[in-house]
Scaffold this motif. Structure first.
Motif, short mmCIF file in Angstrom:
data_model
loop_
_atom_site.label_atom_id
_atom_site.label_comp_id
_atom_site.label_asym_id
_atom_site.label_seq_id
_atom_site.Cartn_x
_atom_site.Cartn_y
_atom_site.Cartn_z
N ASN A 2 0.81 -1.21 0.00
CA ASN A 2 0.00 0.00 0.00
C ASN A 2 0.85 1.27 0.00
OD1 ASN A 2 -2.57 -1.04 -0.18
ND2 ASN A 2 -2.77 -1.27 2.05
N LEU A 3 2.15 1.13 0.19
CA LEU A 3 3.02 2.31 0.16
C LEU A 3 3.17 2.82 -1.27
CD1 LEU A 3 5.91 1.19 2.54
CD2 LEU A 3 4.02 2.72 3.08
N SER A 4 3.38 4.12 -1.39
CA SER A 4 3.62 4.67 -2.72
C SER A 4 5.05 4.35 -3.15
CB SER A 4 3.41 6.19 -2.70
OG SER A 4 4.43 6.80 -1.94
N GLY A 5 5.31 4.57 -4.40
CA GLY A 5 6.66 4.31 -4.92
C GLY A 5 7.71 5.18 -4.25
N HIS A 6 7.35 6.42 -3.91
CA HIS A 6 8.30 7.32 -3.24
C HIS A 6 8.64 6.81 -1.84
CE1 HIS A 6 7.88 10.24 -6.42
NE2 HIS A 6 6.56 10.20 -6.29
N GLN A 7 7.62 6.31 -1.13
CA GLN A 7 7.87 5.80 0.21
C GLN A 7 8.71 4.52 0.17
OE1 GLN A 7 3.76 5.59 1.23
NE2 GLN A 7 3.85 7.44 2.51
N ARG A 8 8.48 3.67 -0.81
CA ARG A 8 9.31 2.46 -0.95
C ARG A 8 10.75 2.82 -1.27
NH1 ARG A 8 5.47 -1.24 -4.76
NH2 ARG A 8 3.66 -1.19 -3.40
N ARG A 9 10.93 3.84 -2.13
CA ARG A 9 12.27 4.27 -2.48
C ARG A 9 12.99 4.83 -1.24
NH1 ARG A 9 12.28 9.32 -5.64
NH2 ARG A 9 11.65 9.75 -3.65
N LYS A 10 12.27 5.55 -0.39
CA LYS A 10 12.87 6.09 0.83
C LYS A 10 13.31 4.97 1.77
CE LYS A 10 10.60 10.56 1.02
NZ LYS A 10 9.63 11.41 1.74
N LEU A 11 12.56 3.88 1.78
CA LEU A 11 12.94 2.75 2.63
C LEU A 11 14.23 2.10 2.16
CD1 LEU A 11 9.52 0.99 3.28
CD2 LEU A 11 10.92 2.20 4.94
N THR A 12 14.47 2.09 0.85
CA THR A 12 15.66 1.43 0.32
C THR A 12 16.90 2.31 0.36
OG1 THR A 12 15.10 2.13 -1.93
CG2 THR A 12 14.34 -0.05 -1.22
N GLU A 13 16.73 3.63 0.56
CA GLU A 13 17.90 4.52 0.62
C GLU A 13 18.70 4.21 1.86
OE1 GLU A 13 16.44 8.50 0.48
OE2 GLU A 13 16.07 8.44 -1.66
N ALA A 14 20.01 4.06 1.66
CA ALA A 14 20.88 3.72 2.78
C ALA A 14 21.13 4.94 3.68
CB ALA A 14 22.22 3.19 2.27
N GLU A 15 21.39 6.07 3.09
CA GLU A 15 21.65 7.27 3.89
C GLU A 15 20.55 8.29 3.61
OE1 GLU A 15 24.79 9.78 1.29
OE2 GLU A 15 25.54 7.90 2.14
N PRO A 16 20.14 9.03 4.61
CA PRO A 16 19.07 10.00 4.39
C PRO A 16 19.55 11.15 3.50
CG PRO A 16 19.97 10.21 6.61
CD PRO A 16 20.60 9.00 5.98
N LYS A 17 18.60 11.75 2.83
CA LYS A 17 18.94 12.86 1.96
C LYS A 17 19.48 14.02 2.77
CE LYS A 17 16.20 12.96 -2.20
NZ LYS A 17 15.06 13.54 -2.87
N SER A 18 20.44 14.71 2.19
CA SER A 18 20.97 15.88 2.88
C SER A 18 19.98 17.03 2.74
CB SER A 18 22.33 16.27 2.29
OG SER A 18 22.17 16.59 0.91
#
Length: 167
Positions: free
Chosen positions: A128-144
């Protein structure tokens, strides 16, 4: 001079005074009794015999190695756990419950078969997560964070574009 000698005298208990404390009690000399008691050490470790106990480092891994035990039962499934489960099911159908139990005791199967690659979320929630939320889960380091001089960079980029467009 006598004060310094009393300070250096390490008086731990009544055995070091002999009969002095007993005489002070029986003869009613409260001042002598109070003086003797005040010279005792107030540290409990002086009065109590203490043995140093060596701590033995026992971990789960060392105990398993010592008693020659199998590795512990896994909590979550991975790719190899499906093969183990299939083998135990085949043994159950071929040889019965005793064979399946023996196989489980020798090589236990996992406790829970959870979906893989869902970042520890239930499958319904993950899908049920959006594609953006799934992509955020796979990012190793948070965005600056955005740079502080972003406005200046945008103005400079616009001016350079205007200059290149006029030329």
């Amino acid at each position: 001079m006598q004060v310094h000698t009393l300070d250096k005298a390490v008086i731990i208990n009544e055995l070091q005074f002999g009969n002095g404390i007993s005489h002070a009690v029986h003869e009613g000399r409260r001042a002598d009794f109070a003086l003797i008691l005040s010279m005792f050490s107030d540290d409990v470790r002086d009065n109590t015999p203490v043995e140093k106990v060596e701590e033995i480092n026992t971990t789960d891994q060392l105990l398993r190695q010592r008693f020659e035990l199998q590795p512990p039962q896994q909590l979550r499934s991975d790719q190899s756990s499906y093969d183990i489960s299939a083998q135990q099911a085949k043994l159950f159908h071929d040889s019965g419950l005793a064979s399946a139990k023996l196989s489980h005791y020798l090589k236990p199967e996992v406790l829970a078969y959870l979906p893989e690659d869902t970042h520890d979320l239930p499958e319904e929630v993950y899908h049920n997560l959006s594609g953006h939320q799934r992509r955020k889960l796979t990012e190793a380091e948070p965005k600056s964070l955005m740079p502080a001089d972003l406005y200046n960079q945008l103005v400079a980029a616009q001016r350079s574009f205007q200059i290149s467009a006029q030329a």
